[in-house]
Design a protein around this motif. Structure first.
Motif, PDB file in Angstrom:
ATOM      1  N   ARG A   1       0.837  -1.203   0.000  1.00  0.00           N
ATOM      2  CA  ARG A   1       0.000   0.000   0.000  1.00  0.00           C
ATOM      3  C   ARG A   1       0.867   1.246   0.000  1.00  0.00           C
TER       4      ARG A   1
ATOM      5  N   ASP B   1      -9.310   1.399  -1.976  1.00  0.00           N
ATOM      6  CA  ASP B   1      -9.721   2.080  -0.757  1.00  0.00           C
ATOM      7  C   ASP B   1      -9.253   3.532  -0.861  1.00  0.00           C
TER       8      ASP B   1
ATOM      9  N   SER C   1      -6.310   4.646   1.221  1.00  0.00           N
ATOM     10  CA  SER C   1      -5.149   3.761   1.323  1.00  0.00           C
ATOM     11  C   SER C   1      -3.833   4.470   1.131  1.00  0.00           C
TER      12      SER C   1
ATOM     13  N   LEU D   1      -1.208   2.344   7.000  1.00  0.00           N
ATOM     14  CA  LEU D   1      -2.209   1.478   7.612  1.00  0.00           C
ATOM     15  C   LEU D   1      -1.982   1.419   9.107  1.00  0.00           C
TER      16      LEU D   1
ATOM     17  N   GLU E   1      -6.612  -1.056  12.395  1.00  0.00           N
ATOM     18  CA  GLU E   1      -7.404  -1.314  11.197  1.00  0.00           C
ATOM     19  C   GLU E   1      -7.150  -2.746  10.732  1.00  0.00           C
ATOM     20  N   PHE E   2      -5.888  -3.119  10.793  1.00  0.00           N
ATOM     21  CA  PHE E   2      -5.533  -4.476  10.409  1.00  0.00           C
ATOM     22  C   PHE E   2      -6.178  -5.477  11.359  1.00  0.00           C
TER      23      PHE E   2
ATOM     24  N   SER F   1      -9.912  -6.021  10.744  1.00  0.00           N
ATOM     25  CA  SER F   1     -10.346  -6.588   9.464  1.00  0.00           C
ATOM     26  C   SER F   1     -10.866  -8.006   9.691  1.00  0.00           C
TER      27      SER F   1
ATOM     28  N   ARG G   1      -9.706 -10.003   5.404  1.00  0.00           N
ATOM     29  CA  ARG G   1     -10.057  -9.328   4.158  1.00  0.00           C
ATOM     30  C   ARG G   1      -8.938  -8.397   3.717  1.00  0.00           C
ATOM     31  N   ILE G   2      -8.306  -7.738   4.645  1.00  0.00           N
ATOM     32  CA  ILE G   2      -7.287  -6.752   4.311  1.00  0.00           C
ATOM     33  C   ILE G   2      -6.049  -7.408   3.705  1.00  0.00           C
ATOM     34  N   GLU G   3      -5.900  -8.711   3.881  1.00  0.00           N
ATOM     35  CA  GLU G   3      -4.754  -9.421   3.339  1.00  0.00           C
ATOM     36  C   GLU G   3      -5.014  -9.952   1.932  1.00  0.00           C
TER      37      GLU G   3
END
Lengths: 396, 371
Positions: B165, B177, B180, B184, B188-189, B192, B201-203
């Motif tokens: 990102r 996003d 983004s 990050l 947030e991570f 997810s 999902r973030i991965e």
């Protein structure tokens, strides 16, 4: 420098109704096995594999090349899948050709299969090849698509339904000599004329069946050929031309080619003939396997291939010029009218042409074949490919 | 490879939603690629495309899409297995000596259909459809195996997401996003959701619309007055693994090893040479990047690779994953990055890997160089 490429092995399964045929992977495996056996080689000898798979909506599994990697012996090997509609089978051969002509590979297996009508009637699937807003509701199908071309050809060149029927009679008679053909029944001109209309002027016996089956060819580079065991059919010319999509763009003063003729086929043939050094097709070509899923198509195909002049085909078919023992036999296998496993139909044309060059076509063998031509057709009658096979290598 | 193949130029559209018909988007992109290569359509011999009928929503998509891709009255072929195969086929055609310039295009608009349904219908109808096998489920199984073997991968995966990102924001490319381009944050991570254990999902790279075109050509004779510096395609290798996940070696990836060895052999290059400037690899999920780097020998024990830049473009995690056409976008971005890289740097080679199919079933590797 272009490496010369030859077909050295061919495999076909017996084409039949989908409900009577084996599974898709099994058909692939059979076809591949027969092609390898006919070339005296094993899957371990193959440097790469090319899969022919036309609209997979017909056999019902999206991107089935992922599902059938194992069936075609491609685990751990380079595999590509080709999809160019009805021309797929011959486009896949062309892809295999370029693998070898590039110098990067020596032995390539080209294989495919189909189970047309697995997912319901093929024409329901073929309705989905058309524009969803303007065309599907007409409804356009491949039958109505060719019917319009036939009407246009009638207008341009005076073709009659009787001449169409003569094509069907010839092909059904030839198919009786082909153990792989799906339809093996003799028909008369009256049988054809009395069969029910599908879309005027096309009647049931003017139309192809919905077939299941597989086909494979083994291609080899010249440098890796074993002259003591291989009987090569050299690919001396191969090309494809794609026309416009919208049928309406192929009528009227601005049309590049008229929809009644097969102008893109003529263009593809011109390119393939140039590669192979063919200057007088009428005299130099000994046999033709041409993709004609409906009988009127065969008439404008032979004209596009320059086997006769425009407008002459109907009379010549009536005179037997293109019969098995005629001047230039066309579709000695029975052609697409008697077997249509769509993903490989164009490959079957190539396979049959290979058998003719190799002298292995059995009862349907044409004597002393030095030059054979195979063609494919697809899309909105817009994609056409042509391969020229020769007994001796030649490339200009 | 015996013979020279160059990439003359390219163009792409890659957005969450391309606000244009597919046909028009293809036409605009193909035309832009030609312009960047300093060419007209009349300079093109053949056209090679890669498209998915299911994603395009047409039983034979190439009927309507090949025309905008430049194929009218030309020799055209659709490699429906992978856009990377389309690049390879273009190279094969050029190396055959029969054509000089090939226009290659690929596309996919996830916004016009149900991508997951289309992918689900790639599964075996008898044994796999009813259990809901999908690409994300396959990712989860592969990652579960990877992290159980290499526990360090769980934390390294987070670093991959952050890195890609960050790289994307540096490259000023849009991402799915809108926020983004900021770093990050840890929570947030953490917040997810898990979509396919142990994957959050973030991965997982999010699908976007994409169209990409490039021009592949023969040697120096064909270099024109394009805006892009030509980049040489020195090697290519590709291979497939079997279909059934349970029968595959999901961590060893022998087909990837074969593909990279063939690409390097044809390029007459070793992977540890100082000439490799960067690597672009498939990050359909963060662990895929880790696993690929491990197979390529760039890292071990599931950790992050640090010696050679990986996915400096931002990869799929940073930019979004174009439905179906992603491999061509990655190839194009690598070409552009190599063309812009400093000529003072002796490292003038890039290695580009792409995959398609569940858990990277089909792998392709390219070796590009500036000289």
């Amino acid at each position: 420098m272009t490496q010369k490429v030859a077909a050295i092995g061919v495999g076909q399964t017996e084409f039949r109704k989908t409900s009577e045929a084996e599974s898709y992977p099994s058909l692939l495996r059979q076809a591949a096995g027969r092609a390898l056996d006919s070339s005296g080689l094993s899957i371990g000898d193959m440097d790469a594999i090319v899969l022919a798979l036309a609209p997979e909506a017909l056999m019902g599994i999206n991107h089935a090349e992922r599902w059938c990697v194992d069936a075609v012996g491609a685990v751990g090997k380079p595999l590509m899948r080709v999809q160019t509609g009805g021309t797929t089978g011959l486009s896949a051969v062309q892809a295999g050709y370029h693998h070898i002509a590039s110098g990067m590979f020596d032995k390539v297996l080209v294989v495919g299969a189909d189970r047309v009508a697995e997912s319901g009637d093929a024409q329901q699937i073929f309705n989905k090849i058309w524009d969803p807003v303007f065309e599907r509701a007409l409804p356009l199908t491949t039958i109505s698509m060719i019917a319009m071309s036939a009407v246009r050809y009638m207008h341009l060149h005076g073709m009659t339904e009787r001449q169409m029927a003569r094509v069907s009679v010839k092909n059904h008679a030839n198919a009786m000599l082909n153990p792989f053909a799906h339809l093996q029944q003799r028909v008369t001109v009256d049988d054809v004329l009395n069969s029910r209309y599908l879309a005027w002027p096309i009647k049931l016996l003017d139309a192809c069946p919905q077939s299941a089956g597989g086909c494979a060819v083994v291609l080899s580079s010249e440098r890796s050929l074993d002259a003591s065991t291989h009987v090569p059919a050299w690919i001396s010319g191969i090309a494809l031309t794609g026309d416009t999509y919208f049928i309406g763009d192929r009528v009227g003063p601005k049309a590049t080619h008229d929809y009644g003729d097969a102008g893109a086929l003529e263009d593809a043939a011109r390119k393939a003939y140039l590669m192979a050094g063919i200057e007088d097709p009428k005299k130099e070509i000994d046999v033709v396997e041409t993709y004609a899923s409906f009988s009127p198509v065969e008439l404008h195909n032979v004209e596009a291939l320059r086997l006769c002049d425009n407008g002459e085909a109907g009379r010549l078919f009536e005179d037997g010029y293109f019969d098995l023992r005629g001047e230039t036999p066309v579709n000695p296998s029975g052609g697409v009218l008697c077997s249509n496993p769509i993903s490989v139909t164009a490959m079957v044309r190539f396979a049959e042409a290979t058998l003719q060059i190799q002298g292995r076509a059995g009862a349907r063998q044409v004597p002393e074949v030095g030059v054979a031509v195979a063609t494919g057709a697809g899309g909105s009658h817009q994609f056409f490919n042509v391969a020229v096979l020769t007994a001796e290598p030649r490339q200009s | 490879m015996d013979g020279s193949v160059v990439v003359l130029g390219g163009a792409e559209l890659a957005q969450p939603v391309i606000d244009n018909s597919l046909e028009h988007a293809i036409f605009l992109t193909a035309r832009a690629a030609l312009r960047n290569a300093g060419l007209e359509i009349s300079d093109i011999d053949d056209v090679v495309i890669a498209c998915s009928d299911q994603i395009d929503g047409r039983a034979i998509s190439s009927m309507i899409t090949s025309g905008p891709a430049g194929a009218h009255l030309r020799d055209e072929i659709n490699l429906a297995s992978s856009p990377s195969h389309a690049v390879a086929m273009a190279a094969l055609r050029v190396l055959s000596g029969q054509v000089k310039r090939v226009l290659v295009s690929s596309w996919g608009k996830h916004s016009e259909g149900e991508l997951e349904l289309a992918e689900h219908l790639t599964t075996d109808p008898f044994f796999d459809r009813d259990i809901g096998l999908s690409e994300i489920a396959a990712m989860g199984m592969q990652v579960s195996l990877f992290r159980s073997r290499f526990p360090e991968a769980a934390s390294a995966s987070r670093e991959v997401v952050l890195k890609n990102r960050h790289n994307a924001s540096k490259a000023s490319l849009r991402s799915p996003d809108p926020d983004s381009d900021r770093v990050l944050f840890e929570d947030e991570f953490e917040k997810s959701p898990i979509v396919a254990f142990p994957l959050k999902r973030i991965e997982i790279a999010q699908p976007i619309d994409g169209v990409c075109s490039i021009v592949i050509a023969a040697g120096e004779d064909t270099i024109g007055a394009g805006e892009s510096e030509p980049i040489w395609l020195r090697g290519v290798g590709w291979a497939s693994d079997g279909y059934r996940l349970g029968e595959r070696s999901l961590l060893d990836l022998p087909h990837l090893r074969f593909a990279v060895s063939e690409a390097l052999r044809r390029a007459r290059l070793r992977f540890d040479e100082e000439r490799i400037a960067f690597v672009e690899v498939d990050d359909y999920c963060a662990d895929a990047e880790l696993l690929t780097c491990q197979v390529l020998g760039l890292s071990d024990n599931g950790g992050l690779q640090k010696d050679i830049p990986v996915n400096a473009s931002g990869g799929y995690l940073g930019i979004g994953r174009p439905a179906f056409s992603g491999g061509l976008h990655r190839f194009h971005r690598a070409v552009e990055a190599l063309a812009k890289s400093s000529h003072e740097n002796q490292a003038d080679v890039a290695v580009v890997q792409s995959s398609i199919g569940f858990a990277g079933q089909m792998q392709t590797v390219f070796v590009l160089s500036r000289t």
